[in-house]
Design a protein around this motif. Structure first.
Motif, short mmCIF file in Angstrom:
data_model
loop_
_atom_site.label_atom_id
_atom_site.label_comp_id
_atom_site.label_asym_id
_atom_site.label_seq_id
_atom_site.Cartn_x
_atom_site.Cartn_y
_atom_site.Cartn_z
N ALA A 38 19.87 76.04 3.72
CA ALA A 38 21.13 75.47 3.21
C ALA A 38 20.96 74.94 1.78
N MET A 39 19.82 74.34 1.50
CA MET A 39 19.56 73.84 0.13
C MET A 39 19.24 75.00 -0.81
N GLY A 40 18.43 75.93 -0.29
CA GLY A 40 17.93 77.03 -1.13
C GLY A 40 19.03 77.94 -1.62
N VAL A 41 20.04 78.17 -0.78
CA VAL A 41 21.14 79.07 -1.16
C VAL A 41 21.85 78.55 -2.42
N CYS A 42 21.92 77.24 -2.55
CA CYS A 42 22.69 76.63 -3.65
C CYS A 42 21.82 76.33 -4.87
N TYR A 43 20.60 76.82 -4.88
CA TYR A 43 19.66 76.45 -5.95
C TYR A 43 19.07 77.70 -6.60
N ALA A 44 19.08 77.73 -7.91
CA ALA A 44 18.61 78.93 -8.61
C ALA A 44 17.08 79.02 -8.60
N GLY A 45 16.40 77.89 -8.46
CA GLY A 45 14.93 77.90 -8.50
C GLY A 45 14.33 78.12 -7.11
N ASP A 46 13.05 77.75 -6.96
CA ASP A 46 12.32 77.91 -5.70
C ASP A 46 12.59 76.69 -4.81
N VAL A 47 13.06 76.93 -3.60
CA VAL A 47 13.40 75.82 -2.69
C VAL A 47 12.20 74.88 -2.45
N TRP A 48 10.99 75.39 -2.60
CA TRP A 48 9.78 74.57 -2.42
C TRP A 48 9.73 73.42 -3.44
N ASP A 49 10.47 73.59 -4.56
CA ASP A 49 10.55 72.52 -5.57
C ASP A 49 10.99 71.20 -4.93
N PHE A 50 11.86 71.30 -3.91
CA PHE A 50 12.37 70.07 -3.26
C PHE A 50 11.29 69.42 -2.40
N TYR A 51 10.37 70.22 -1.89
CA TYR A 51 9.38 69.72 -0.93
C TYR A 51 8.14 69.17 -1.61
N ASP A 52 7.76 69.82 -2.72
CA ASP A 52 6.46 69.40 -3.27
C ASP A 52 6.45 69.18 -4.77
N ARG A 53 7.62 69.32 -5.40
CA ARG A 53 7.61 69.16 -6.86
C ARG A 53 8.59 68.11 -7.33
N GLY A 54 9.08 67.30 -6.39
CA GLY A 54 9.90 66.14 -6.75
C GLY A 54 11.30 66.45 -7.27
N VAL A 55 11.76 67.71 -7.12
CA VAL A 55 13.12 68.04 -7.57
C VAL A 55 14.12 67.60 -6.50
N GLU A 56 15.25 67.03 -6.93
CA GLU A 56 16.29 66.57 -5.99
C GLU A 56 17.33 67.66 -5.81
N PRO A 57 17.64 68.04 -4.58
CA PRO A 57 18.73 69.02 -4.40
C PRO A 57 20.07 68.42 -4.82
N GLN A 58 20.94 69.25 -5.38
CA GLN A 58 22.25 68.78 -5.84
C GLN A 58 23.37 69.26 -4.93
N GLN A 59 23.08 70.25 -4.12
CA GLN A 59 24.12 70.88 -3.30
C GLN A 59 23.45 71.57 -2.11
N ALA A 60 24.17 71.67 -1.02
CA ALA A 60 23.64 72.42 0.14
C ALA A 60 24.80 72.92 0.97
N LEU A 61 24.61 74.04 1.65
CA LEU A 61 25.61 74.50 2.61
C LEU A 61 25.62 73.52 3.78
N PRO A 62 26.74 73.42 4.48
CA PRO A 62 26.75 72.59 5.69
C PRO A 62 25.89 73.22 6.81
N VAL A 63 25.35 72.33 7.65
CA VAL A 63 24.53 72.77 8.79
C VAL A 63 25.15 72.21 10.07
#
Ligand code: NZQ
Ligand code: ZN
Length: 386
Positions: A107-132
């Motif tokens: 859900a987070m990855g679909v809305c993000y142009a970069g690598d979703v792993w950025d949210f888990y280990d690189r301190g990037v904050e997601p800005q948008q996500a599909l509903p779950v």
């Protein structure tokens, strides 16, 4: 008590047969991703019921199965590609914590142009996500109404978490009957995880938190009371219902309001399941009592309170230290009686990678709040757990 905001907005739809309403719950969505695990939902007939409900409601769907316990980043990437190619608007997770966490990650990855792993280990904050949305099949992780997703990147054996409100599920359907088919070991692992979520919050250094102390104690006592009943009779609806509701309440953060939880045992366990792929609840049954033994002197009174109020240990006859230790012994004994491992040896894990786990757990600084644990402390706890 600390200041807090409590705003858990997951709509809980609880009871027998509720999953058949999923189509109407999803009215308004044109296309969804149906996400599930390694096949239990097909064996139990749940898959067919969900598909029928979606079809009856005229909701188009694509599917992605194959989520494994300790869900992998690679399947998340596949899910992101699939959702983008099909203009998916919502992800429906049908399964346990692993499926839900994978769904949240997609859900987070679909809305993000970069690598979703950025949210888990690189301190990037997601800005948008599909509903779950969720149809839960195991009472355990509490992911059905939590802000967390935990994913493993196999190539580097790293299991990491994201906490963000954007991935709090919109709704979660909890039918205790769906948990009848769980193998006893999986049921027990779930129970250990539920208890650990409460204990992580219970062992706080914040004072004057009597209401939430008692809410924690009541939820723990309920789980301790009903867990043996579900092992004895897996189709005991009332017992399954108590455990399932406790699992959600244990981790929707109501019990953590006004407190600062510890979470050290979870951080250590994630290294264990990241490297050895053990069930999260089993890892916690090993780590938590060892952590308790290591830290209890930091606030003896809290451990005495736990022993007296949760395990009913008579405080009249014993010294405080003996009462505290007895509470820890009862905790470990309970896990053992549930058929869970209580040492690394029980998990067939040797001592060759303890240093690596301690290093990884504390890579970004000390873990835990009840006692801040440096690498040497984590290593000691792991040694005590062997
Ligand atoms: O994949 P299938 O075939 O569905 O089989 C699953 C899986 O093998 C099986 N299962 C689930 N429901 C069943 C069933 N088998 C028969 N009948 C049913 N009704 O059980 C096995 C375990 O499933 P899994 O989803 O891995 O279990 P759980 O809910 O314990 O989730 C564990 C994951 O959640 C993470 C853990 O780290 C772990 O990766 N956590 C997530 C949290 C969160 N998002 O808030 C918090 C937790 O602390 C935890 O870290
Ligand atoms: Zn957990």
């Amino acid at each position: 008590m600390e200041n807090f905001v409590f705003n858990n907005t997951t709509k809980i739809i609880f009871g027998k047969g509720v999953e058949s309403q999923v189509g109407s719950e999803l009215k308004g969505y044109k296309k969804i991703l149906l996400h599930y695990g390694s096949g239990s939902i097909k064996k139990t007939g749940l898959y067919d019921r969900v598909v029928k409900s979606l079809d009856d409601a005229g909701i188009a769907w694509v599917e992605l199965g194959g989520v494994k316990p300790n869900p992998s980043l690679n399947l998340v990437y596949e899910g992101i590609r699939l959702c983008r190619a099909n203009q998916v608007e919502l992800i429906l997770a049908v399964g346990g914590g692993s499926v839900i966490d994978s769904a949240k990650s997609i859900a987070m990855g679909v809305c993000y142009a970069g690598d979703v792993w950025d949210f888990y280990d690189r301190g990037v904050e997601p800005q948008q996500a599909l509903p779950v949305g969720v149809i839960l099949t195991i009472a355990a992780a509490g992911s059905e109404s939590s802000v967390s997703s935990v994913i493993t990147r196999q190539e580097v054996l790293l299991k990491r978490a994201v906490d963000n409100r954007l991935i709090l599920p919109r709704f979660a359907m909890l039918n205790p009957e769906l948990t009848y088919t769980l193998p006893p070991y999986q049921t027990a692992c779930g129970v250990a995880d539920i208890m650990a979520h409460i204990l992580e919050r219970y062992f706080t250094r914040v004072t004057n938190v009597d209401l939430t102390d008692r809410l924690c104690e009541a939820t723990l006592k309920t789980v301790i009371n009903f867990a043996p009943r579900v092992l004895e009779d897996p189709c005991d609806y009332e017992a399954r219902a108590e455990i399932m509701w406790a699992g959600a309440l244990a981790h929707n953060d109501l019990l953590g309001t006004g407190r600062v939880g510890d979470w050290g045992s979870h951080m250590i366990e994630h290294e264990l399941s990241g490297i050895y792929d053990v069930a999260h609840g089993a890892g916690l049954a090993v780590i938590f009592p060892a952590w308790m033994e290591y830290v209890y002197k930091e606030d003896l009174n809290r451990f005495v309170q736990y022993a007296v109020r949760v395990w009913g240990i008579d405080d009249f006859f014993y010294e405080p230290q003996r009462i505290a230790l007895e509470g820890i012994v009862r905790t470990r004994d309970f896990f053992r009686r549930m058929g869970l491992p209580v040492s690394l040896g029980d998990l067939h894990i040797g001592d060759d990678r303890l240093d690596e786990m301690a290093e990884k757990a504390t890579q970004k600084g000390p873990v835990g709040n009840f006692k801040k644990l440096e690498k040497a402390d984590v290593l000691e706890i792991l040694k005590w757990a062997t």
